[in-house]
Design an enzyme around this catalytic site. Structure first.
Site, PDB file in Angstrom:
ATOM      1  N   ASP A   1       0.804  -1.269  -0.102  1.00 57.03           N
ATOM      2  CA  ASP A   1      -0.054   0.110  -0.001  1.00 57.03           C
ATOM      3  C   ASP A   1       0.863   1.325  -0.007  1.00 57.03           C
ATOM      4  OD1 ASP A   1      -2.423   1.397   0.087  1.00 57.03           O
ATOM      5  OD2 ASP A   1      -2.628   1.514   2.074  1.00 57.03           O
TER       6      ASP A   1
ATOM      7  N   LYS B   1       2.422   3.094  -5.941  1.00 54.80           N
ATOM      8  CA  LYS B   1       1.928   1.933  -7.028  1.00 54.80           C
ATOM      9  C   LYS B   1       3.061   1.800  -7.860  1.00 54.80           C
ATOM     10  CE  LYS B   1      -1.650   2.850  -4.355  1.00 54.80           C
ATOM     11  NZ  LYS B   1      -1.309   2.748  -3.067  1.00 54.80           N
TER      12      LYS B   1
END
Length: 154
Positions: free
Chosen positions: A95, A98
């Site tokens: 998380d 990206k």
């Protein structure tokens, strides 16, 4: 709910989180771990890590349960075994940036840090998106992929 369900189903003993931010997700992960499990969480931004450290400790998790590692994931991952004692992760939650997902997955593979049958969970692969990661995970033959559709939190 997806993460909570996976934690309950898989009962991982060694969890790696890439992207602590301020620790909210880290606390939720730690709350879902079985007894004796350990969470290693990596945050690249020292200011976010300082806040996260306070949040994690105020939530009641000591360094034996949750180890916060500060540094860029591409530098931390190769050191996880030797410096932090993580031989293999049963579950990885990505998380963070990206654009780093694919690089970091390949680093985990090359350093043999994924346990047999490990679960790799990556947030927001469709939006804002991690298309190269998703393509690799679907086509390399090492993973069984499932995309979970979820509503946006923000």
């Amino acid at each position: 709910r997806i993460v909570a369900r996976l934690l309950l189903e898989r009962a991982p003993l060694r969890v790696l989180e890439l992207g602590t931010y301020i620790g909210y997700g880290t606390v939720l992960l730690a709350q879902g771990l079985p007894p004796g499990a350990r969470l290693y969480t990596v945050e690249g931004d020292p200011q976010h890590a300082a806040v996260a450290e306070k949040v994690i400790r105020l939530a009641g998790f000591d360094e034996q349960k949750v180890e916060l590692i500060v540094g860029p994931s591409e530098e931390v991952i190769p050191q996880l075994r030797e410096k932090h004692g993580l031989a293999e992760a049963d579950l990885v939650f990505m998380d963070h940036w990206k654009r780093s997902y694919l690089r970091d997955l390949r680093l985990l593979e090359s350093h043999r840090l994924l346990a047999q049958g490990a679960t790799v969970l990556a947030d927001n692969v469709l939006f804002p998106g991690a298309p190269h990661f998703l393509q690799y995970a679907k086509s390399c033959g090492r993973y069984s992929c499932k995309v979970h559709r979820a509503s946006l939190e923000y």
